[in-house]
Design an enzyme around this catalytic site. Structure first.
Site, PDB file in Angstrom:
ATOM      1  N   SER A 143       3.620  -4.798   1.320  1.00 51.44           N
ATOM      2  CA  SER A 143       4.272  -3.788   0.505  1.00 51.44           C
ATOM      3  C   SER A 143       5.735  -3.753   0.908  1.00 51.44           C
ATOM      4  CB  SER A 143       3.624  -2.422   0.772  1.00 51.44           C
ATOM      5  OG  SER A 143       4.395  -1.360   0.252  1.00 51.44           O
ATOM      6  N   TYR A 156      -0.489   3.837   6.396  1.00 51.06           N
ATOM      7  CA  TYR A 156      -0.224   2.777   5.423  1.00 51.06           C
ATOM      8  C   TYR A 156       0.979   1.945   5.863  1.00 51.06           C
ATOM      9  CZ  TYR A 156       0.539   0.637   0.793  1.00 51.06           C
ATOM     10  OH  TYR A 156       0.696  -0.250  -0.250  1.00 51.06           O
TER      11      TYR A 156
END
Length: 261
Positions: A143, A156
């Protein structure tokens, strides 16, 4: 068009979203695709759609945090297709919360899916790749948060940073038998995972949902646009088909300019 003719490709979390689109693009490029997902019925639906469109796909039940399921699932793919040439470690979830409000259970769940799952699937696929010595590609779904931090996403961000280290280590260890490892780092992609975050972040930040999209998610892009599943799938196809160690141990950012490196 870039081709994957005859390459056996395992995509985790492939019953929906980014993983589903990668599997479809791989099949269109001639790949033989294993749709690995926690939800077997949904995986079978995707595999059937790919076969109906002229591709070759197999559905495999796989909870990537369950060692036995990963071992059995990859073994089933090898039994069916004979080998594994490409792994896309894509399975993931999101839990948004303040760090001081995060439970240890949610922290562990996030790291297990993103990091334990990446490790287990990598280990099993690498065993086959090493034994055959014919090369291969391992792709991790990172990401922009593999490079940047955001509030409310501590586990995350931690997990996505960790994938960079795993990919670089695999690139070093597996280079001798021609396996490349890279990380794809998308910006915000309008999937159910992101749609779920919009109201959650609006509540936590005390702002409207439109403001979350405009001033949180897309504020730093060059065009105010979401990254698309096709954007990500096309990069995944390029990386899977690239044939030398010239491109390994890298993170490729796909974010409409949100993060530039």
């Amino acid at each position: 068009m870039t081709r994957l003719d005859g390459k056996v490709c395992v995509v985790t979390g492939a019953a929906s979203g980014i993983g589903k689109r990668i599997a479809e693009v791989y099949a269109q490029a001639g790949g033989l695709v294993a749709i690995a997902d926690l939800r077997l019925e949904a995986a079978e639906t995707v595999a059937r759609q790919i076969r109906d469109d002229g591709g070759d796909a197999l559905a495999v039940a796989m909870d990537v945090t369950d060692e036995a399921q990963v071992v059995d699932g990859i073994a089933r793919v090898i039994d069916h297709y004979g080998q594994v040439d490409v792994l896309v470690s894509n399975a993931g979830i999101q839990i948004v919360n303040k760090l001081t409000d995060f439970s240890l259970a949610d922290w562990k769940k996030m790291l297990a899916i993103h990091l334990d799952g990446a490790f287990l699937t990598t280990r099993e696929c690498l065993k086959d790749m090493e034994q055959r010595g014919e090369g291969g590609a391992i792709l991790y779904m990172g990401s922009v948060h593999s490079h940047l931090a955001s509030r409310l996403k501590a586990p995350y961000v931690t997990a996505k940073h960790g994938l960079l280290g795993l990919a670089r280590t695999v690139a070093k260890e597996a280079a001798g038998y021609g396996v490349r490892a890279n990380v794809i780092c998308p910006g915000f992609v309008r999937t159910p995972l992101v749609d779920k975050q919009i109201p959650e972040q609006a509540r936590e930040l005390g702002i409207g949902e439109d403001e979350v999209v405009r001033n949180v998610m897309l504020k730093d892009t060059v065009d105010g646009e979401f990254t698309t599943v096709d954007d990500v799938a096309n990069v995944a196809l390029t990386l899977a088909a690239f044939e030398t160690n010239a491109l390994t141990g890298q993170s490729i950012v796909v974010s409409h300019g949100w993060f530039m490196q």
